[in-house]
Design a protein around this motif. Sequence first.
Motif, short mmCIF file in Angstrom:
data_model
loop_
_atom_site.label_atom_id
_atom_site.label_comp_id
_atom_site.label_asym_id
_atom_site.label_seq_id
_atom_site.Cartn_x
_atom_site.Cartn_y
_atom_site.Cartn_z
N GLN A 1 5.57 5.84 -2.25
CA GLN A 1 4.50 5.13 -1.55
C GLN A 1 4.56 5.33 -0.02
OE1 GLN A 1 4.95 1.03 -2.72
NE2 GLN A 1 6.96 0.79 -1.77
N TYR B 1 1.62 7.17 2.22
CA TYR B 1 1.00 6.44 3.32
C TYR B 1 1.13 7.22 4.64
CZ TYR B 1 0.06 2.76 6.72
OH TYR B 1 -0.46 2.04 7.77
N CYS C 1 -1.87 8.66 6.98
CA CYS C 1 -1.99 8.32 8.41
C CYS C 1 -2.09 9.59 9.25
CB CYS C 1 -0.79 7.52 8.89
SG CYS C 1 -0.74 5.84 8.26
N ASN D 1 -4.76 5.68 10.61
CA ASN D 1 -4.33 4.56 9.78
C ASN D 1 -5.18 3.31 9.97
OD1 ASN D 1 -3.50 4.05 12.30
ND2 ASN D 1 -1.37 3.60 11.81
N ASN E 1 -4.79 3.08 3.70
CA ASN E 1 -4.52 2.19 2.57
C ASN E 1 -5.38 2.56 1.36
OD1 ASN E 1 -3.33 -0.05 1.29
ND2 ASN E 1 -5.17 -1.27 1.71
N ASP E 2 -6.64 2.92 1.61
CA ASP E 2 -7.51 3.35 0.51
C ASP E 2 -6.95 4.60 -0.15
OD1 ASP E 2 -9.15 1.29 1.16
OD2 ASP E 2 -10.65 2.51 2.20
N LEU F 1 -3.90 5.59 -0.21
CA LEU F 1 -2.68 5.20 -0.92
C LEU F 1 -3.03 4.66 -2.31
CD1 LEU F 1 0.42 4.65 -0.58
CD2 LEU F 1 -0.20 2.41 0.33
N GLN F 2 -4.00 3.75 -2.37
CA GLN F 2 -4.38 3.16 -3.66
C GLN F 2 -5.02 4.20 -4.58
OE1 GLN F 2 -6.69 -0.43 -3.02
NE2 GLN F 2 -4.89 -1.52 -2.25
N LEU G 1 5.31 2.25 6.08
CA LEU G 1 4.38 1.53 5.24
C LEU G 1 4.57 0.03 5.47
CD1 LEU G 1 2.34 1.40 2.86
CD2 LEU G 1 4.31 1.45 1.32
N LEU H 1 0.94 -3.93 2.84
CA LEU H 1 0.22 -2.87 2.12
C LEU H 1 0.97 -2.46 0.86
CD1 LEU H 1 -1.26 -0.42 4.78
CD2 LEU H 1 -2.24 -2.48 3.76
N SER I 1 0.17 -5.11 -1.64
CA SER I 1 -1.20 -5.05 -2.17
C SER I 1 -1.38 -3.82 -3.06
CB SER I 1 -2.24 -5.13 -1.06
OG SER I 1 -2.31 -3.93 -0.35
N LEU I 2 -0.63 -2.75 -2.77
CA LEU I 2 -0.69 -1.57 -3.65
C LEU I 2 -0.18 -1.95 -5.06
CD1 LEU I 2 -0.97 1.50 -4.24
CD2 LEU I 2 1.39 1.76 -3.42
#
Lengths: 204, 78
Positions: free
Chosen positions: A35, A39, A43, A48, A53-54, A56-57, B62, B66, B69-70
């Motif tokens: 993760q 991330y 970035c 960032n 974050n989007d 990452l998900q 990180l 975050l 939330s991930l």
Amino acid sequence: MGMASPATDEDDEALAARAAAGEGLAFEALVNRYQARVYRLACRMIGNDGDANDVLQETFLAVHRGLAGFRAESRFSTWLYRIATNAALMHRRTRARRPAESLEAFLPRFDDDGRHAGEPADLRAASRADEILDRKDLADKARAGLERLPEIYRDAFVLRDLEELTTAEVGELLGIDAAAVRQRVHRARLMLRGYLSDLVGVKA
Amino acid sequence: MTANVACRDGVDVLMDYLEGVLSAADRGGVEVHVSGCPRCAAFIESYRETPRILRAATDAELPADLASSLHRFLASRR
């Protein structure tokens, strides 16, 4: 044996195989392992401001969905980088281009005979940017510098020099040959080198 | 590349030189030039340091929120 707990030294491919078979803990272990790297890549590639974050998900959602089709002939990390890079590139496509003042002005300068215009001490100055500038200030300026790189140079530079993939891997991810990777990374290094010089107050 | 390499010629092929994909002749031309050119030596040092400096300066961590939330997001999709 039931649910083996994911050992920290278990290799990625073994974890991926267990995750594909539905072991939630194995998937969690892969997420935990990667993760921070995903991330950081996001970035570097797109900034960032929430978008990372989007990415990452989206990346780990795609990993989860794709695990059943993942074949361990390729390394898990290579496969994951491909997913994350594509997610970042797709994300950038959907947002408005911000006109940024290009870094072209920081390319090296030569006299009429093709000799470096600056003196050695000035030409070397960029090497000391991290000693001269405050850490936080340099982090902000570095981010701004990446934003100002033309995207094709930024992508190649981020993957090759910041994420430290091989030239061949970068070529595969970006769909270009090794010579094109080298040309783009070179161009980015030249501009960023001049940009660092400028940050320490030297035009060279 | 001839023996008459100017700084600009060396800069043009610097990445290829460092990656080891230049021909032996071109490689020699660059090395002869650089060994007698303090400007190029200084330039190359800063060129090589640039990735390291940028890598350290963009080593974003990180944020913990975050990360949580991930994990929540993924749990909701499984």
